[in-house]
Design a protein around this motif. Structure first.
Motif, PDB file in Angstrom:
ATOM      1  N   PRO A  56      -6.805   4.666  -2.733  1.00  0.00           N
ATOM      2  CA  PRO A  56      -5.593   3.861  -2.396  1.00  0.00           C
ATOM      3  C   PRO A  56      -4.827   4.386  -1.430  1.00  0.00           C
ATOM      4  CG  PRO A  56      -5.979   4.446  -4.949  1.00  0.00           C
ATOM      5  CD  PRO A  56      -6.690   5.386  -4.275  1.00  0.00           C
ATOM      6  N   VAL A  57      -4.512   3.792  -0.388  1.00  0.00           N
ATOM      7  CA  VAL A  57      -3.752   4.684   0.602  1.00  0.00           C
ATOM      8  C   VAL A  57      -2.761   3.629   1.400  1.00  0.00           C
ATOM      9  CG1 VAL A  57      -5.367   6.209   1.338  1.00  0.00           C
ATOM     10  CG2 VAL A  57      -5.409   3.866   2.516  1.00  0.00           C
ATOM     11  N   GLY A  58      -2.557   2.476   0.407  1.00  0.00           N
ATOM     12  CA  GLY A  58      -1.567   1.517   0.782  1.00  0.00           C
ATOM     13  C   GLY A  58      -0.179   1.822   0.638  1.00  0.00           C
ATOM     14  N   GLY A  59       0.111   2.906  -0.200  1.00  0.00           N
ATOM     15  CA  GLY A  59       1.775   3.347  -0.506  1.00  0.00           C
ATOM     16  C   GLY A  59       2.477   3.570   1.017  1.00  0.00           C
ATOM     17  N   LEU A  60       3.784   3.603   0.610  1.00  0.00           N
ATOM     18  CA  LEU A  60       4.897   3.613   1.704  1.00  0.00           C
ATOM     19  C   LEU A  60       5.107   4.898   2.138  1.00  0.00           C
ATOM     20  CD1 LEU A  60       7.175   0.600   0.867  1.00  0.00           C
ATOM     21  CD2 LEU A  60       5.093   0.489   2.413  1.00  0.00           C
ATOM     22  N   GLY A  61       4.838   5.808   1.196  1.00  0.00           N
ATOM     23  CA  GLY A  61       5.358   7.065   1.693  1.00  0.00           C
ATOM     24  C   GLY A  61       6.716   7.499   1.897  1.00  0.00           C
ATOM     25  N   LYS A  64       1.097   8.377   5.500  1.00  0.00           N
ATOM     26  CA  LYS A  64       1.293   9.788   4.640  1.00  0.00           C
ATOM     27  C   LYS A  64      -0.249  10.391   4.441  1.00  0.00           C
ATOM     28  CE  LYS A  64       1.788   9.649   0.108  1.00  0.00           C
ATOM     29  NZ  LYS A  64       2.356   9.597  -1.121  1.00  0.00           N
ATOM     30  N   GLU A  65      -1.308   9.811   4.302  1.00  0.00           N
ATOM     31  CA  GLU A  65      -2.591  10.332   3.943  1.00  0.00           C
ATOM     32  C   GLU A  65      -3.048  11.053   5.360  1.00  0.00           C
ATOM     33  OE1 GLU A  65      -1.795   7.309   3.338  1.00  0.00           O
ATOM     34  OE2 GLU A  65      -1.355   7.328   1.236  1.00  0.00           O
ATOM     35  N   ASP A  95      -2.899  12.442  -1.838  1.00  0.00           N
ATOM     36  CA  ASP A  95      -1.689  13.335  -1.860  1.00  0.00           C
ATOM     37  C   ASP A  95      -1.702  14.439  -3.060  1.00  0.00           C
ATOM     38  OD1 ASP A  95      -1.353  11.044  -3.742  1.00  0.00           O
ATOM     39  OD2 ASP A  95       0.718  10.750  -2.753  1.00  0.00           O
ATOM     40  N   GLN A 100      -4.067  -4.039   0.955  1.00  0.00           N
ATOM     41  CA  GLN A 100      -3.254  -4.266  -0.277  1.00  0.00           C
ATOM     42  C   GLN A 100      -2.206  -5.360   0.157  1.00  0.00           C
ATOM     43  OE1 GLN A 100      -1.223  -0.972  -1.727  1.00  0.00           O
ATOM     44  NE2 GLN A 100      -0.823  -2.157  -3.836  1.00  0.00           N
ATOM     45  N   ALA A 117      -3.090  -1.586  -6.110  1.00  0.00           N
ATOM     46  CA  ALA A 117      -3.957  -1.092  -5.194  1.00  0.00           C
ATOM     47  C   ALA A 117      -5.422  -0.873  -5.739  1.00  0.00           C
ATOM     48  CB  ALA A 117      -3.378   0.222  -4.679  1.00  0.00           C
ATOM     49  N   LEU A 158      -6.370  10.082  -5.169  1.00  0.00           N
ATOM     50  CA  LEU A 158      -5.097  10.076  -4.769  1.00  0.00           C
ATOM     51  C   LEU A 158      -5.137  11.006  -3.534  1.00  0.00           C
ATOM     52  CD1 LEU A 158      -2.643   9.024  -7.401  1.00  0.00           C
ATOM     53  CD2 LEU A 158      -4.333   7.509  -6.047  1.00  0.00           C
ATOM     54  N   ALA A 196       2.775  -3.466  -1.019  1.00  0.00           N
ATOM     55  CA  ALA A 196       2.845  -2.060  -1.836  1.00  0.00           C
ATOM     56  C   ALA A 196       3.256  -2.506  -3.310  1.00  0.00           C
ATOM     57  CB  ALA A 196       3.344  -1.253  -1.249  1.00  0.00           C
ATOM     58  N   LEU A 197       2.742  -3.022  -3.990  1.00  0.00           N
ATOM     59  CA  LEU A 197       3.005  -3.430  -5.339  1.00  0.00           C
ATOM     60  C   LEU A 197       2.862  -2.490  -6.599  1.00  0.00           C
ATOM     61  CD1 LEU A 197       2.091  -7.352  -5.520  1.00  0.00           C
ATOM     62  CD2 LEU A 197       4.255  -6.241  -4.864  1.00  0.00           C
ATOM     63  N   GLY A 198       2.422  -1.319  -6.062  1.00  0.00           N
ATOM     64  CA  GLY A 198       1.979  -0.306  -7.035  1.00  0.00           C
ATOM     65  C   GLY A 198       0.669   0.260  -7.016  1.00  0.00           C
ATOM     66  N   LEU A 199       0.274   1.426  -7.548  1.00  0.00           N
ATOM     67  CA  LEU A 199      -1.009   1.862  -7.739  1.00  0.00           C
ATOM     68  C   LEU A 199      -1.841   1.099  -8.364  1.00  0.00           C
ATOM     69  CD1 LEU A 199      -3.103   4.255  -7.173  1.00  0.00           C
ATOM     70  CD2 LEU A 199      -1.995   5.493  -9.081  1.00  0.00           C
TER      71      LEU A 199
HETATM   72  P1  UTP Z   1       2.876   7.432  -4.617  1.00  0.00           P
HETATM   73  O1  UTP Z   1       3.370   7.194  -5.947  1.00  0.00           O
HETATM   74  O2  UTP Z   1       2.991   8.829  -3.989  1.00  0.00           O
HETATM   75  O3  UTP Z   1       3.660   6.396  -3.511  1.00  0.00           O
HETATM   76  O4  UTP Z   1       1.654   6.921  -4.378  1.00  0.00           O
HETATM   77  P2  UTP Z   1       3.905   6.162  -2.043  1.00  0.00           P
HETATM   78  O5  UTP Z   1       4.585   5.076  -1.630  1.00  0.00           O
HETATM   79  O6  UTP Z   1       2.631   6.859  -1.612  1.00  0.00           O
HETATM   80  O7  UTP Z   1       4.920   7.608  -1.736  1.00  0.00           O
HETATM   81  P3  UTP Z   1       6.543   7.778  -1.689  1.00  0.00           P
HETATM   82  O8  UTP Z   1       6.705   7.802  -3.303  1.00  0.00           O
HETATM   83  O9  UTP Z   1       7.202   6.362  -1.598  1.00  0.00           O
HETATM   84  O10 UTP Z   1       7.036   8.960  -0.964  1.00  0.00           O
HETATM   85  C1  UTP Z   1       0.271   7.605  -4.986  1.00  0.00           C
HETATM   86  C2  UTP Z   1      -0.833   7.092  -4.245  1.00  0.00           C
HETATM   87  O11 UTP Z   1      -1.086   5.761  -4.531  1.00  0.00           O
HETATM   88  C3  UTP Z   1      -1.176   4.888  -3.217  1.00  0.00           C
HETATM   89  C4  UTP Z   1      -0.471   5.770  -2.307  1.00  0.00           C
HETATM   90  O12 UTP Z   1      -0.792   5.437  -0.980  1.00  0.00           O
HETATM   91  C5  UTP Z   1      -0.755   7.144  -2.655  1.00  0.00           C
HETATM   92  O13 UTP Z   1      -2.011   7.507  -2.340  1.00  0.00           O
HETATM   93  N1  UTP Z   1      -0.233   3.734  -3.310  1.00  0.00           N
HETATM   94  C6  UTP Z   1       0.824   3.568  -4.157  1.00  0.00           C
HETATM   95  C7  UTP Z   1      -1.062   2.556  -2.967  1.00  0.00           C
HETATM   96  O14 UTP Z   1      -2.059   2.551  -2.485  1.00  0.00           O
HETATM   97  N2  UTP Z   1      -0.127   1.299  -2.929  1.00  0.00           N
HETATM   98  C8  UTP Z   1       0.604   1.127  -3.674  1.00  0.00           C
HETATM   99  O15 UTP Z   1       1.444   0.224  -3.608  1.00  0.00           O
HETATM  100  C9  UTP Z   1       1.446   2.538  -4.308  1.00  0.00           C
END
Ligand code: UTP
Length: 309
Positions: free
Chosen positions: A29-34, A46-47, A152, A124, A133, A150, A127-130
């Motif tokens: 899952p690499v859809g987070g906003l970081g 971020k990844e 990170d 995704q 994803a 993950l 970004a609605l959460g892990l």
């Molecule tokens: P994090 O909890 O670290 O969130 O996600 P984030 O958005 O990446 O970073 P911050 O907190 O805003 O700095 C943990 C993993 O889950 C993925 C992220 O890409 C990361 O690899 N993730 C998280 C998703 O793929 N989608 C999401 O909606 C949230």
């Protein structure tokens, strides 16, 4: 001929049993906003942040490949194009390195590439959460147990972290998650286990809570970013229930699977770096640079200089 018969059915049974349990697919899952790494992550995933000279996602993919994973499923989002480009052929770059006779660098660039047809990307959208994803990978995973990594969470260990989970999964055939002790005051950053019986490195999972306060945490044993999950998880994720932070949490869906099939935490060996956090990321760079023959001496010298200031 007659002597062979008693053995054949046994071999066939063992093979088919092995086939049902083998972990072939991994979801990244690499859809987070970081957001913790802004502004660096405004236009860059971020990844793709490098630890020394390799992006975080490449460490995760190499760890998965070392554990026998054959299919790599990325759940991406906005501004994540660089990840697809990283795992694709770069003809101009390869041509240029060949012309210059930079064989070692050419090898570095080529070694990144998983075999053709073994990589899949899905988006995704929001970004609605892990948990959301992971749900996005449902069609690509299908009806078999699969790994989630993950990027990170970065590991330095003799045996790759996912390999440790795969071996534990071979013993239980249920859900297994990597776990480590975290300081009590940090439980509100992680998914925390309610611990049942313990045997060796395996801990029975009685319950799971996402980001509990230190007072409410049932233990200080935290899930870290490696999972092997049964496909039933998708049924729970599909309900799209939101949890901590208003996000669709993977931990909450996992908690609802407890009791049905075996569910264990594996106390993994090695050192883990939380590279989603600036200090953890900085420490990972130090630790990995100190293991490099071409850098260790220089890094030690720099550290010594700074220790005095
Ligand atoms: P994090 O909890 O670290 O969130 O996600 P984030 O958005 O990446 O970073 P911050 O907190 O805003 O700095 C943990 C993993 O889950 C993925 C992220 O890409 C990361 O690899 N993730 C998280 C998703 O793929 N989608 C999401 O909606 C949230």
């Amino acid at each position: 001929m007659a002597e062979k018969w008693p053995w054949r059915p046994i071999v066939v049974l063992e093979e088919s049993n092995f086939m049902t349990k083998r972990i072939r697919k991994a979801v990244f899952p690499v859809g987070g906003l970081g957001t913790r790494f802004l502004p660096a992550t405004k236009a860059m995933p971020k990844e793709m942040l490098p630890v020394v000279d390799k992006p975080l996602i490449q460490y995760a993919v190499e760890e998965a490949a070392a554990a026998g994973i054959e299919e790599f499923i990325f759940v991406t989002g906005r501004a994540k194009q660089a990840i697809e480009d990283h795992f694709d052929v770069s003809f101009e770059l390869e041509h240029m390195l060949k012309e210059r006779g930079s064989d070692a660098r050419l090898k570095d660039v080529r070694d990144v590439l998983p075999a053709s047809g073994r990589v899949a990307y899905t988006r995704q959208g929001e970004a609605l959460g892990l948990g959301h994803a992971v749900l996005c990978a449902r069609e690509l995973v299908g009806d078999e147990p699969f790994a989630v990594l993950l990027a990170d969470d970065l590991f330095l260990s003799e045996k790759p972290c996912l390999q440790q989970l795969v071996e534990a999964h071979d013993r239980t055939d249920g859900n297994v998650v990597a776990v480590m002790d975290v300081p009590r005051e940090q439980t509100d950053r992680y998914g925390i286990l309610d611990v049942g019986t313990e045997e060796g490195d395996m801990v029975e999972v009685k319950g799971l809570v996402e980001k509990p306060s230190p007072e409410e945490a049932p233990s200080n044993l935290s899930i870290i970013g490696r999972y092997i999950l049964r496909p039933e998880i998708f049924e729970f994720l599909a309900e799209r229930r939101t949890g901590a932070g208003g996000e669709i949490q993977l931990t909450d869906a996992m908690a609802r699977m407890i009791g049905d099939k075996p569910f264990h935490g594996v106390r993994v060996q090695g050192r883990r770096f939380d590279c989603g956090d600036k200090l953890g990321f900085f420490e990972a760079n130090l630790a990995f640079a100190l293991r490099r023959d071409d850098m260790a001496e220089g890094v030690r010298r720099i550290l010594k200089d700074y220790a005095g200031s």
